[in-house]
Motif scaffolding. Sequence first.
Motif, PDB file in Angstrom:
ATOM      1  N   THR A   1       0.924  -1.120  -0.084  1.00  0.00           N
ATOM      2  CA  THR A   1      -0.046  -0.098   0.016  1.00  0.00           C
ATOM      3  C   THR A   1       0.929   1.146   0.056  1.00  0.00           C
ATOM      4  O   THR A   1       0.513   2.387  -0.885  1.00  0.00           O
ATOM      5  CB  THR A   1      -1.065   0.155   1.166  1.00  0.00           C
ATOM      6  N   GLY A   2       2.052   1.190   0.797  1.00  0.00           N
ATOM      7  CA  GLY A   2       2.760   2.446   0.857  1.00  0.00           C
ATOM      8  C   GLY A   2       3.634   2.837  -0.383  1.00  0.00           C
ATOM      9  O   GLY A   2       3.419   3.795  -1.180  1.00  0.00           O
ATOM     10  N   THR A   3       4.224   1.836  -1.152  1.00  0.00           N
ATOM     11  CA  THR A   3       4.914   2.092  -2.345  1.00  0.00           C
ATOM     12  C   THR A   3       3.734   2.418  -3.332  1.00  0.00           C
ATOM     13  O   THR A   3       4.222   3.556  -4.234  1.00  0.00           O
ATOM     14  CB  THR A   3       5.367   0.584  -2.859  1.00  0.00           C
ATOM     15  N   LEU A   4       2.656   2.101  -3.475  1.00  0.00           N
ATOM     16  CA  LEU A   4       1.827   2.198  -4.426  1.00  0.00           C
ATOM     17  C   LEU A   4       1.192   3.602  -4.061  1.00  0.00           C
ATOM     18  O   LEU A   4       1.141   4.371  -4.983  1.00  0.00           O
ATOM     19  CB  LEU A   4       0.690   1.329  -4.351  1.00  0.00           C
ATOM     20  N   ALA A   5       1.148   3.959  -2.875  1.00  0.00           N
ATOM     21  CA  ALA A   5       0.515   5.387  -2.759  1.00  0.00           C
ATOM     22  C   ALA A   5       1.714   6.455  -2.980  1.00  0.00           C
ATOM     23  O   ALA A   5       1.153   7.499  -3.674  1.00  0.00           O
ATOM     24  CB  ALA A   5       0.488   5.426  -1.073  1.00  0.00           C
ATOM     25  N   GLU A   6       2.837   6.104  -2.917  1.00  0.00           N
ATOM     26  CA  GLU A   6       3.783   7.093  -3.340  1.00  0.00           C
ATOM     27  C   GLU A   6       3.544   7.491  -4.762  1.00  0.00           C
ATOM     28  O   GLU A   6       4.087   8.583  -5.417  1.00  0.00           O
ATOM     29  CB  GLU A   6       5.060   6.499  -3.346  1.00  0.00           C
ATOM     30  N   ARG A   7       2.847   6.421  -5.823  1.00  0.00           N
ATOM     31  CA  ARG A   7       2.689   6.879  -6.841  1.00  0.00           C
ATOM     32  C   ARG A   7       1.222   6.877  -7.414  1.00  0.00           C
ATOM     33  O   ARG A   7       0.688   7.018  -8.115  1.00  0.00           O
ATOM     34  CB  ARG A   7       3.054   5.377  -7.782  1.00  0.00           C
ATOM     35  N   ASP A   8       0.336   7.347  -6.069  1.00  0.00           N
ATOM     36  CA  ASP A   8      -0.992   7.591  -6.407  1.00  0.00           C
ATOM     37  C   ASP A   8      -1.587   6.414  -6.805  1.00  0.00           C
ATOM     38  O   ASP A   8      -2.644   6.817  -7.413  1.00  0.00           O
ATOM     39  CB  ASP A   8      -1.107   8.917  -7.075  1.00  0.00           C
ATOM     40  N   MET A   9      -1.444   5.178  -6.434  1.00  0.00           N
ATOM     41  CA  MET A   9      -2.052   4.262  -6.870  1.00  0.00           C
ATOM     42  C   MET A   9      -2.690   3.441  -5.508  1.00  0.00           C
ATOM     43  O   MET A   9      -2.269   3.947  -4.744  1.00  0.00           O
ATOM     44  CB  MET A   9      -1.248   3.261  -7.665  1.00  0.00           C
ATOM     45  N   SER A  10      -3.685   2.827  -5.787  1.00  0.00           N
ATOM     46  CA  SER A  10      -4.476   2.106  -4.606  1.00  0.00           C
ATOM     47  C   SER A  10      -4.467   0.798  -5.110  1.00  0.00           C
ATOM     48  O   SER A  10      -4.142   0.308  -5.917  1.00  0.00           O
ATOM     49  CB  SER A  10      -5.654   2.767  -4.629  1.00  0.00           C
ATOM     50  N   LEU A  11      -4.639   0.054  -3.830  1.00  0.00           N
ATOM     51  CA  LEU A  11      -4.596  -1.631  -3.746  1.00  0.00           C
ATOM     52  C   LEU A  11      -6.064  -1.857  -3.430  1.00  0.00           C
ATOM     53  O   LEU A  11      -6.619  -1.545  -2.464  1.00  0.00           O
ATOM     54  CB  LEU A  11      -3.610  -1.655  -2.500  1.00  0.00           C
ATOM     55  N   VAL A  12      -6.455  -2.578  -4.506  1.00  0.00           N
ATOM     56  CA  VAL A  12      -7.741  -3.433  -4.234  1.00  0.00           C
ATOM     57  C   VAL A  12      -7.546  -4.939  -3.715  1.00  0.00           C
ATOM     58  O   VAL A  12      -6.437  -5.514  -4.507  1.00  0.00           O
ATOM     59  CB  VAL A  12      -8.515  -3.400  -5.665  1.00  0.00           C
ATOM     60  N   LEU A  13      -8.196  -5.362  -2.825  1.00  0.00           N
ATOM     61  CA  LEU A  13      -7.866  -6.640  -2.243  1.00  0.00           C
ATOM     62  C   LEU A  13      -8.969  -7.620  -2.779  1.00  0.00           C
ATOM     63  O   LEU A  13     -10.168  -7.180  -2.677  1.00  0.00           O
ATOM     64  CB  LEU A  13      -8.050  -6.682  -0.616  1.00  0.00           C
ATOM     65  N   MET A  14      -8.723  -8.749  -3.217  1.00  0.00           N
ATOM     66  CA  MET A  14      -9.532  -9.684  -3.667  1.00  0.00           C
ATOM     67  C   MET A  14      -9.052 -11.112  -2.954  1.00  0.00           C
ATOM     68  O   MET A  14      -7.910 -11.366  -3.155  1.00  0.00           O
ATOM     69  CB  MET A  14      -9.828  -9.803  -5.070  1.00  0.00           C
ATOM     70  N   ILE A  15     -10.026 -12.036  -2.602  1.00  0.00           N
ATOM     71  CA  ILE A  15      -9.641 -13.327  -1.933  1.00  0.00           C
ATOM     72  C   ILE A  15     -10.261 -14.333  -3.005  1.00  0.00           C
ATOM     73  O   ILE A  15     -11.345 -14.003  -3.029  1.00  0.00           O
ATOM     74  CB  ILE A  15     -10.417 -13.159  -0.719  1.00  0.00           C
ATOM     75  N   ALA A  16      -9.127 -15.021  -3.059  1.00  0.00           N
ATOM     76  CA  ALA A  16      -9.859 -16.011  -4.396  1.00  0.00           C
ATOM     77  C   ALA A  16      -9.692 -17.210  -3.556  1.00  0.00           C
ATOM     78  O   ALA A  16      -8.677 -18.119  -3.809  1.00  0.00           O
ATOM     79  CB  ALA A  16      -8.928 -15.895  -5.581  1.00  0.00           C
ATOM     80  N   GLY A  17     -10.767 -17.670  -2.773  1.00  0.00           N
ATOM     81  CA  GLY A  17     -10.834 -19.043  -2.278  1.00  0.00           C
ATOM     82  C   GLY A  17     -11.489 -19.986  -3.157  1.00  0.00           C
ATOM     83  O   GLY A  17     -10.761 -20.887  -3.640  1.00  0.00           O
ATOM     84  N   GLY A  18     -12.710 -20.009  -3.493  1.00  0.00           N
ATOM     85  CA  GLY A  18     -13.281 -20.912  -4.212  1.00  0.00           C
ATOM     86  C   GLY A  18     -13.379 -20.537  -5.672  1.00  0.00           C
ATOM     87  O   GLY A  18     -12.704 -19.663  -6.120  1.00  0.00           O
ATOM     88  N   GLU A  19     -14.114 -21.310  -6.357  1.00  0.00           N
ATOM     89  CA  GLU A  19     -14.242 -21.013  -7.833  1.00  0.00           C
ATOM     90  C   GLU A  19     -15.038 -19.972  -8.073  1.00  0.00           C
ATOM     91  O   GLU A  19     -14.682 -19.385  -9.209  1.00  0.00           O
ATOM     92  CB  GLU A  19     -15.178 -22.623  -8.438  1.00  0.00           C
ATOM     93  N   GLY A  20     -16.088 -19.733  -7.491  1.00  0.00           N
ATOM     94  CA  GLY A  20     -16.647 -18.489  -7.757  1.00  0.00           C
ATOM     95  C   GLY A  20     -15.828 -17.167  -7.650  1.00  0.00           C
ATOM     96  O   GLY A  20     -15.777 -16.289  -8.262  1.00  0.00           O
ATOM     97  N   ASP A  21     -15.013 -17.030  -6.456  1.00  0.00           N
ATOM     98  CA  ASP A  21     -14.193 -16.041  -6.518  1.00  0.00           C
ATOM     99  C   ASP A  21     -13.260 -15.938  -7.627  1.00  0.00           C
ATOM    100  O   ASP A  21     -13.036 -14.554  -8.072  1.00  0.00           O
ATOM    101  CB  ASP A  21     -13.387 -16.309  -4.982  1.00  0.00           C
ATOM    102  N   ARG A  22     -12.947 -17.192  -8.088  1.00  0.00           N
ATOM    103  CA  ARG A  22     -11.990 -17.064  -9.266  1.00  0.00           C
ATOM    104  C   ARG A  22     -12.482 -16.499 -10.273  1.00  0.00           C
ATOM    105  O   ARG A  22     -11.934 -15.485 -11.057  1.00  0.00           O
ATOM    106  CB  ARG A  22     -11.479 -18.475  -9.491  1.00  0.00           C
TER     107      ARG A  22
END
Lengths: 336, 336
Positions: free
Chosen positions: B94-115
């Motif tokens: 998050t820090g390194t991205l923030a320096e470039r004004d970018m943000s971090l989206v989190l996705m959790i890919a547990g099951g097939e649906g998530d995939r």
Amino acid sequence: MRKVARKRPTIHDVAAASGVSRGTVSRVLNGKGNVSLAAETAVRRAVAETGYVVNRAARSLKTSRTGSIVMVLSEPQERLFEDPNFSVLMRVATGTLAERDMSLVLMIAGGEGDRDRVARYLRGGHADGALLVSIHAGDPLLEAIERTGVPAVACGAVLGRESVIPYAAADDRGGARAMTEYLVAQGRRRIGMITGPLDTPGGSLRLEGFTGVLGRRASKQMIVHGDYTQAGGEAAMRRLLETVPDIDAVFVASDLMAAGALQALHLAGRRVPEDVAVGGFDDSAVATATRPALTTVRQPLAKVAEETVRLLIARLDEDRVDPVILPTELVVRESA
Amino acid sequence: MRKVARKRPTIHDVAAASGVSRGTVSRVLNGKGNVSLAAETAVRRAVAETGYVVNRAARSLKTSRTGSIVMVLSEPQERLFEDPNFSVLMRVATGTLAERDMSLVLMIAGGEGDRDRVARYLRGGHADGALLVSIHAGDPLLEAIERTGVPAVACGAVLGRESVIPYAAADDRGGARAMTEYLVAQGRRRIGMITGPLDTPGGSLRLEGFTGVLGRRASKQMIVHGDYTQAGGEAAMRRLLETVPDIDAVFVASDLMAAGALQALHLAGRRVPEDVAVGGFDDSAVATATRPALTTVRQPLAKVAEETVRLLIARLDEDRVDPVILPTELVVRESA
DNA sequence: TTGAAAGCGCTAACAA
DNA sequence: TTGTTAGCGCTTTCAA
């Protein structure tokens, strides 16, 4: 086969493929009624055929909704990530948001610079709402977020701002009360408590539940403050044993601290539960890993996480929403 | 003072306030040269005055860059979140991205649906790149992500796909080699190893480093496979003690497992390091919490995380980037 | 060095 | 029920 950087299909392509106008495609996509069945089927087929995926930027530009919410973490990392509650929150939050086609942006607000960043992000309208995790009452971040005007809810109460920041939380007070009553019912007479930090809801509310039941019997010397770490729990228990040698029960505000307390009792040669009963809080993984296994208070963590997200989503449309407090459950094992 | 739901200022307002055209404002904002100093100062002042913040949706619509990247988690949650490495990765990312004004989206890919969800998100162009965390080689998610054509890099090698998915990682092999050589130099002759799961880079690469040094002395019976848990480490050590009673050293592929091994050795009545030397890997918090404190291999975690993000950012512009492997460091404490 | 203007893809108001 | 259309705020090309 040559790889072509094909442009992604737009709503225009879908319209062409299905023989209707862009407007109709949009209506189908957004579930705004008034679309004939024929049109709807045609559009759906065209969407599948073309592999169309909505362009969020364009939609966002038009609707001024971004479809994403920010999870703001303020706690020092180490503690937060060790907290099993947190991983549940994260999973449930991404899942619940995903159901609504929304996404979770993570921001970590450690220092002052981070704080500005979060505020700027919010002020920039880059997120529809903020989900606050473990923010302390005095944290200047809180004020910064409030100033942005972006709807915010917290997971767990923000002490002192309960009426301002909606939240979902477990019934800390009730859970503590239940545990204390249970210890009393077991015939324990000298009951001590190891609390969490008093500037956290789990710290002060669980203490309130405890004193609420015991009244004046909850004397000052029976109460020691811990820091939610195992080592802290151990140290607190040692102190308790020194000042109250005839203690016969202790309610510890977290399982992890309770594990430490168990250790201290073991080293002091006290048997659990024969000499001293130990009650924990959380029903986390450690509760079953300790020997003896912990009698504790289960928090409906997943539910809390889910309700927090639901609250935030509701808050996006409504001016105010009410806090949600979820019931806890006493889990009796061996330690008390 | 009445609260007005004032509209956020746009580039247009800034242009008006500074007396230049929108084009010039944009040029200033994006640091594209060819702007007179006078214009630049005027614009900057106007930005400050109006409190202007760029509208990402509009920018994204035009540039087809979103300014956000997705961190895809595939590991079963429990393990991941207990992993201290992960919290570092998260913070640094998050820090390194923030320096470039970018943000971090989190996705959790547990099951097939998530995939599917992750794939759709990526295909929808909602993120400029993907940062893969602890993805296993055979994971169908990997293929799904590759098919989207969105640039991806991994934190830690993806076994078998090293040449396809750029990654940053610690030098597992070299670190294991250094530890093994150290044990040999200490005069240890019967050296066993407890590995991690072989389908993880830490599992197979550290084993390679070990066998690389020991050659045929690394016989099959000297090697037991663990699962990165403390209990697993303890069980593995017990097995090792049964099959190789005269073992005088063991290299354990993680500190947590090493803590378990220490426990098993203690219960078996072996002294550490006198009877059996124990070497860990990670230099995580447990390394100093055990008794005796662990001699271990330090991984430059923060650096790995940082380089992973840097790699991804580079990959956004370049067609391919080279993996980064960062040196480890042997940390000698008491256990070996 | 600057301004004008086109248009990114979408939604929603309006008209039919 | 449907199509048409006007922008949302921005970047960037073109012309001056």
